[in-house]
Scaffold this motif. Structure first.
Motif, PDB file in Angstrom:
ATOM      1  N   PRO A  49      70.424  -4.082   7.798  1.00 28.30           N
ATOM      2  CA  PRO A  49      69.361  -4.987   8.243  1.00 28.30           C
ATOM      3  C   PRO A  49      68.054  -4.239   8.470  1.00 28.30           C
ATOM      4  O   PRO A  49      68.052  -3.069   8.837  1.00 28.30           O
ATOM      5  CB  PRO A  49      69.897  -5.552   9.549  1.00 28.30           C
ATOM      6  N   LYS A  50      66.963  -4.908   8.237  1.00 29.65           N
ATOM      7  CA  LYS A  50      65.649  -4.305   8.381  1.00 29.65           C
ATOM      8  C   LYS A  50      65.346  -4.108   9.866  1.00 29.65           C
ATOM      9  O   LYS A  50      65.561  -4.995  10.675  1.00 29.65           O
ATOM     10  CB  LYS A  50      64.595  -5.199   7.757  1.00 29.65           C
ATOM     11  N   SER A  51      64.826  -2.954  10.182  1.00 26.66           N
ATOM     12  CA  SER A  51      64.475  -2.651  11.561  1.00 26.66           C
ATOM     13  C   SER A  51      62.972  -2.791  11.737  1.00 26.66           C
ATOM     14  O   SER A  51      62.192  -2.216  11.006  1.00 26.66           O
ATOM     15  CB  SER A  51      64.912  -1.233  11.921  1.00 26.66           C
ATOM     16  N   ASP A  52      62.573  -3.550  12.741  1.00 24.85           N
ATOM     17  CA  ASP A  52      61.159  -3.720  13.035  1.00 24.85           C
ATOM     18  C   ASP A  52      60.722  -2.823  14.189  1.00 24.85           C
ATOM     19  O   ASP A  52      59.679  -3.024  14.783  1.00 24.85           O
ATOM     20  CB  ASP A  52      60.851  -5.175  13.378  1.00 24.85           C
ATOM     21  N   ALA A  53      61.536  -1.825  14.496  1.00 25.33           N
ATOM     22  CA  ALA A  53      61.205  -0.906  15.581  1.00 25.33           C
ATOM     23  C   ALA A  53      60.095   0.038  15.138  1.00 25.33           C
ATOM     24  O   ALA A  53      60.002   0.387  13.972  1.00 25.33           O
ATOM     25  CB  ALA A  53      62.445  -0.107  15.972  1.00 25.33           C
ATOM     26  N   PRO A  54      59.266   0.461  16.078  1.00 21.76           N
ATOM     27  CA  PRO A  54      58.218   1.428  15.721  1.00 21.76           C
ATOM     28  C   PRO A  54      58.814   2.728  15.207  1.00 21.76           C
ATOM     29  O   PRO A  54      59.919   3.110  15.574  1.00 21.76           O
ATOM     30  CB  PRO A  54      57.485   1.663  17.046  1.00 21.76           C
ATOM     31  N   ALA A  55      58.056   3.439  14.388  1.00 23.60           N
ATOM     32  CA  ALA A  55      58.560   4.654  13.752  1.00 23.60           C
ATOM     33  C   ALA A  55      58.880   5.743  14.766  1.00 23.60           C
ATOM     34  O   ALA A  55      59.804   6.523  14.577  1.00 23.60           O
ATOM     35  CB  ALA A  55      57.548   5.163  12.741  1.00 23.60           C
ATOM     36  N   TYR A  56      58.134   5.800  15.863  1.00 21.31           N
ATOM     37  CA  TYR A  56      58.346   6.875  16.826  1.00 21.31           C
ATOM     38  C   TYR A  56      59.640   6.727  17.623  1.00 21.31           C
ATOM     39  O   TYR A  56      60.036   7.638  18.340  1.00 21.31           O
ATOM     40  CB  TYR A  56      57.158   7.016  17.780  1.00 21.31           C
ATOM     41  N   THR A  57      60.321   5.596  17.502  1.00 22.16           N
ATOM     42  CA  THR A  57      61.590   5.431  18.225  1.00 22.16           C
ATOM     43  C   THR A  57      62.724   6.165  17.532  1.00 22.16           C
ATOM     44  O   THR A  57      63.784   6.329  18.110  1.00 22.16           O
ATOM     45  CB  THR A  57      61.956   3.942  18.366  1.00 22.16           C
ATOM     46  N   GLY A  58      62.503   6.604  16.291  1.00 25.12           N
ATOM     47  CA  GLY A  58      63.501   7.401  15.593  1.00 25.12           C
ATOM     48  C   GLY A  58      64.538   6.546  14.881  1.00 25.12           C
ATOM     49  O   GLY A  58      64.552   5.321  14.976  1.00 25.12           O
ATOM     50  N   THR A  59      65.419   7.250  14.166  1.00 24.86           N
ATOM     51  CA  THR A  59      66.454   6.562  13.403  1.00 24.86           C
ATOM     52  C   THR A  59      67.838   6.747  14.000  1.00 24.86           C
ATOM     53  O   THR A  59      68.786   6.144  13.543  1.00 24.86           O
ATOM     54  CB  THR A  59      66.487   7.088  11.959  1.00 24.86           C
ATOM     55  N   GLY A  60      67.935   7.620  14.967  1.00 24.43           N
ATOM     56  CA  GLY A  60      69.235   7.877  15.571  1.00 24.43           C
ATOM     57  C   GLY A  60      70.043   8.913  14.819  1.00 24.43           C
ATOM     58  O   GLY A  60      71.217   9.088  15.078  1.00 24.43           O
ATOM     59  N   THR A  61      69.433   9.614  13.885  1.00 26.92           N
ATOM     60  CA  THR A  61      70.133  10.642  13.123  1.00 26.92           C
ATOM     61  C   THR A  61      69.652  12.016  13.551  1.00 26.92           C
ATOM     62  O   THR A  61      68.696  12.154  14.315  1.00 26.92           O
ATOM     63  CB  THR A  61      69.901  10.479  11.615  1.00 26.92           C
ATOM     64  N   ALA A  62      70.298  13.022  13.061  1.00 24.48           N
ATOM     65  CA  ALA A  62      69.941  14.394  13.404  1.00 24.48           C
ATOM     66  C   ALA A  62      68.769  14.908  12.584  1.00 24.48           C
ATOM     67  O   ALA A  62      68.325  16.031  12.798  1.00 24.48           O
ATOM     68  CB  ALA A  62      71.154  15.293  13.185  1.00 24.48           C
ATOM     69  N   ASP A 120      59.215   9.441  21.940  1.00 27.12           N
ATOM     70  CA  ASP A 120      58.007  10.063  22.466  1.00 27.12           C
ATOM     71  C   ASP A 120      56.849   9.794  21.513  1.00 27.12           C
ATOM     72  O   ASP A 120      56.656  10.491  20.514  1.00 27.12           O
ATOM     73  CB  ASP A 120      58.237  11.562  22.640  1.00 27.12           C
ATOM     74  N   LYS A 121      56.070   8.751  21.829  1.00 26.01           N
ATOM     75  CA  LYS A 121      55.004   8.324  20.933  1.00 26.01           C
ATOM     76  C   LYS A 121      53.895   9.365  20.810  1.00 26.01           C
ATOM     77  O   LYS A 121      53.370   9.607  19.722  1.00 26.01           O
ATOM     78  CB  LYS A 121      54.415   7.000  21.430  1.00 26.01           C
ATOM     79  N   THR A 122      53.547  10.011  21.906  1.00 26.56           N
ATOM     80  CA  THR A 122      52.483  11.009  21.878  1.00 26.56           C
ATOM     81  C   THR A 122      52.869  12.195  21.001  1.00 26.56           C
ATOM     82  O   THR A 122      52.061  12.661  20.183  1.00 26.56           O
ATOM     83  CB  THR A 122      52.174  11.492  23.308  1.00 26.56           C
ATOM     84  N   ALA A 123      54.088  12.695  21.156  1.00 23.80           N
ATOM     85  CA  ALA A 123      54.544  13.812  20.329  1.00 23.80           C
ATOM     86  C   ALA A 123      54.610  13.403  18.862  1.00 23.80           C
ATOM     87  O   ALA A 123      54.306  14.203  17.974  1.00 23.80           O
ATOM     88  CB  ALA A 123      55.902  14.309  20.804  1.00 23.80           C
ATOM     89  N   TRP A 124      55.010  12.156  18.594  1.00 27.18           N
ATOM     90  CA  TRP A 124      55.073  11.650  17.217  1.00 27.18           C
ATOM     91  C   TRP A 124      53.680  11.690  16.580  1.00 27.18           C
ATOM     92  O   TRP A 124      53.504  12.164  15.459  1.00 27.18           O
ATOM     93  CB  TRP A 124      55.624  10.228  17.233  1.00 27.18           C
ATOM     94  N   GLU A 125      52.680  11.203  17.316  1.00 27.83           N
ATOM     95  CA  GLU A 125      51.321  11.181  16.791  1.00 27.83           C
ATOM     96  C   GLU A 125      50.782  12.599  16.583  1.00 27.83           C
ATOM     97  O   GLU A 125      50.093  12.869  15.598  1.00 27.83           O
ATOM     98  CB  GLU A 125      50.422  10.390  17.736  1.00 27.83           C
ATOM     99  N   GLN A 126      51.106  13.521  17.493  1.00 26.62           N
ATOM    100  CA  GLN A 126      50.657  14.899  17.350  1.00 26.62           C
ATOM    101  C   GLN A 126      51.285  15.561  16.121  1.00 26.62           C
ATOM    102  O   GLN A 126      50.628  16.303  15.399  1.00 26.62           O
ATOM    103  CB  GLN A 126      50.991  15.695  18.605  1.00 26.62           C
ATOM    104  N   HIS A 127      52.565  15.297  15.873  1.00 28.31           N
ATOM    105  CA  HIS A 127      53.228  15.849  14.690  1.00 28.31           C
ATOM    106  C   HIS A 127      52.598  15.311  13.409  1.00 28.31           C
ATOM    107  O   HIS A 127      52.420  16.047  12.438  1.00 28.31           O
ATOM    108  CB  HIS A 127      54.730  15.528  14.709  1.00 28.31           C
ATOM    109  N   LEU A 128      52.268  14.016  13.397  1.00 25.29           N
ATOM    110  CA  LEU A 128      51.633  13.436  12.208  1.00 25.29           C
ATOM    111  C   LEU A 128      50.263  14.052  11.955  1.00 25.29           C
ATOM    112  O   LEU A 128      49.919  14.387  10.818  1.00 25.29           O
ATOM    113  CB  LEU A 128      51.501  11.921  12.364  1.00 25.29           C
ATOM    114  N   LYS A 129      49.473  14.215  13.017  1.00 26.98           N
ATOM    115  CA  LYS A 129      48.141  14.804  12.855  1.00 26.98           C
ATOM    116  C   LYS A 129      48.236  16.239  12.362  1.00 26.98           C
ATOM    117  O   LYS A 129      47.484  16.660  11.479  1.00 26.98           O
ATOM    118  CB  LYS A 129      47.386  14.748  14.176  1.00 26.98           C
ATOM    119  N   ALA A 130      49.153  17.014  12.930  1.00 25.35           N
ATOM    120  CA  ALA A 130      49.310  18.408  12.515  1.00 25.35           C
ATOM    121  C   ALA A 130      49.765  18.500  11.067  1.00 25.35           C
ATOM    122  O   ALA A 130      49.285  19.348  10.309  1.00 25.35           O
ATOM    123  CB  ALA A 130      50.311  19.104  13.430  1.00 25.35           C
ATOM    124  N   ARG A 131      50.675  17.623  10.666  1.00 26.76           N
ATOM    125  CA  ARG A 131      51.159  17.656   9.285  1.00 26.76           C
ATOM    126  C   ARG A 131      50.048  17.280   8.314  1.00 26.76           C
ATOM    127  O   ARG A 131      49.911  17.876   7.239  1.00 26.76           O
ATOM    128  CB  ARG A 131      52.350  16.703   9.135  1.00 26.76           C
TER     129      ARG A 131
END
Length: 74
Positions: free
Chosen positions: A28-41, A51-62
């Motif tokens: 099923p399609k997940s409408d959860a925000p990307a920063y919530t993760g997928t539950g995988t390793a 952690d939304k702030t860390a997610w945004e920082q990783h995207l900016k750095a990349r």
């Protein structure tokens, strides 16, 4: 005889198109925000799920380090 064979082939082709199975997604399609993760390793090191702030920082750095052609050329 050729007309009968052609008609039979036409009927077979038309009926074959009626037998298509519905194409649905495997999960099923997940409408959860990307920063919530997928539950995988398979997550970036240093990032915690949810952690939304860390997610945004990783995207900016990349984007600045590995996807910015101007900074790579200098």
């Amino acid at each position: 005889m050729k007309h009968v064979a052609g008609l039979v082939m036409l009927v077979v082709v038309v009926l074959a198109a009626c037998g298509e199975r519905p194409q649905t997604m495997a999960s099923p399609k997940s409408d959860a925000p990307a920063y919530t993760g997928t539950g995988t390793a398979f997550t970036a090191p240093g990032w915690k799920t949810g952690d939304k702030t860390a997610w945004e920082q990783h995207l900016k750095a990349r984007q600045q380090n590995s996807q910015n052609d101007y900074s790579r050329m200098n």
